[in-house]
Design a protein around this motif. Structure first.
Motif, PDB file in Angstrom:
ATOM      1  N   THR A  20       0.830  -1.200   0.000  1.00 36.73           N
ATOM      2  CA  THR A  20       0.000   0.000   0.000  1.00 36.73           C
ATOM      3  C   THR A  20       0.871   1.259   0.000  1.00 36.73           C
ATOM      4  N   GLU A  46       0.444   3.987  -1.356  1.00 36.91           N
ATOM      5  CA  GLU A  46      -0.331   5.223  -1.262  1.00 36.91           C
ATOM      6  C   GLU A  46      -0.574   5.638   0.188  1.00 36.91           C
ATOM      7  N   LEU A  47      -0.379   4.721   1.117  1.00 35.57           N
ATOM      8  CA  LEU A  47      -0.545   5.051   2.536  1.00 35.57           C
ATOM      9  C   LEU A  47       0.751   5.521   3.180  1.00 35.57           C
ATOM     10  N   ASN A  48       1.852   5.372   2.486  1.00 34.06           N
ATOM     11  CA  ASN A  48       3.154   5.746   3.027  1.00 34.06           C
ATOM     12  C   ASN A  48       3.401   7.227   2.738  1.00 34.06           C
ATOM     13  N   GLU A  96       5.861   8.575   0.029  1.00 31.22           N
ATOM     14  CA  GLU A  96       5.494   8.479  -1.386  1.00 31.22           C
ATOM     15  C   GLU A  96       4.896   9.798  -1.870  1.00 31.22           C
ATOM     16  N   ASN A  97       4.135  10.470  -1.002  1.00 25.44           N
ATOM     17  CA  ASN A  97       3.583  11.781  -1.377  1.00 25.44           C
ATOM     18  C   ASN A  97       4.676  12.833  -1.474  1.00 25.44           C
ATOM     19  N   ALA A 107       6.237  12.375  -4.863  1.00 25.04           N
ATOM     20  CA  ALA A 107       5.317  12.889  -5.885  1.00 25.04           C
ATOM     21  C   ALA A 107       5.307  14.413  -5.891  1.00 25.04           C
ATOM     22  N   ARG A 140      -1.817  12.435   7.456  1.00 27.29           N
ATOM     23  CA  ARG A 140      -2.697  11.299   7.207  1.00 27.29           C
ATOM     24  C   ARG A 140      -3.841  11.332   8.215  1.00 27.29           C
TER      25      ARG A 140
END
Length: 88
Positions: A27, A29-31, A34-35, A38, A80
């Motif tokens: 997952t 996208e939950l880390n 990763e944002n 991006a 988050r």
């Protein structure tokens, strides 16, 4: 932490002010990091042509330092909703 084998340390002492939050496998996208990548690609490294390896490293360092020094952006990019403080 997303559960990678290299994120496990038996000798790690976690301070009381930090709570480790394990993430489900597969997952990204939950880390939150990763944002960050991006954000850096979209805002500081987009549409870039690098002259050489040293240029790549220098531009990446500049992008990271820009991000790291902008506390509000760092907070918004890595926040988050599921990671809330729990008072005991």
């Amino acid at each position: 932490m997303f559960g990678a084998g290299w994120h496990r340390a038996k000798a790690l002492v976690v301070p009381n002010s930090i709570t480790l939050l394990p993430l489900p496998p597969y997952t990204p996208e939950l880390n939150p990091i990763e944002n960050v990548w991006a954000y850096l690609r979209a805002n500081r490294l987009a549409i870039s042509v690098f002259e050489n390896y040293d240029d790549i490293v220098a531009r990446c360092c500049e992008a990271w330092n820009f991000f790291a020094n902008d506390i509000e952006t760092a907070r918004s990019v890595t926040a988050r909703d599921y990671a809330k403080a729990v008072k005991k």
